[in-house]
Design an enzyme around this catalytic site. Sequence first.
Site, PDB file in Angstrom:
ATOM      1  CB  CYS A 181      14.304   2.570  13.326  1.00 63.39           C
ATOM      2  SG  CYS A 181      13.750   3.568  14.698  1.00 63.39           S
ATOM      3  CB  CYS A 208      -0.963   0.002   1.185  1.00 69.38           C
ATOM      4  SG  CYS A 208      -0.169   0.287   2.774  1.00 69.38           S
TER       5      CYS A 208
HETATM    6 ZN    ZN Z   1       0.402  -1.783   3.716  1.00 72.95          ZN
END
Ligand code: ZN
Length: 160
Positions: A148, A127
């Site tokens: 991180c 996405c």
């Molecule tokens: Zn995603």
Amino acid sequence: MKKIIALLTIGLFFSCNSSAQKKETKSEKVFPVTKTETEWKNELTAEQYYVLREAGTERPFTSALNKEYREGTFHCAACNTPLFKSEHKFDSGTGWPSFDREINGNVDFSTDYNLGYARTEEHCATCGGHLGHVFNDGPRQTTGKRHCINGVALKFVPEK
Ligand SMILES: [Zn+2]
């Protein structure tokens, strides 16, 4: 012989991949899951939207996932793609969930200059949601990498 063919195929794949990457910029990239900013705003919390869609950073030590050490998988909070495994999580002391590697292929990388110098940004390959950054000060006995990650961009799915 089979081995050589396999190697040639891998070589072809990488060369196609790298020439394709040169042509496209981040804004033109079409992700398998694409929604309008209004749709994302309706689906995500304000904090999730700020991190995932605006590449924001959550305050350190605010995510419950920072100390999540049960066995399981960390999924994208926006589209549910599995991104990191608990076995690759470590306590970096930074206050953000940290991993020494991603689930290969499910995370994509780019370079950002938001702080005035180059950093490796990482986002969900499905996405495009911003996750965090990769640094080279991770555990030396494994990959040496420190992914991180903003806990708010993740959803923990415990192993059953
Ligand atoms: Zn995603």
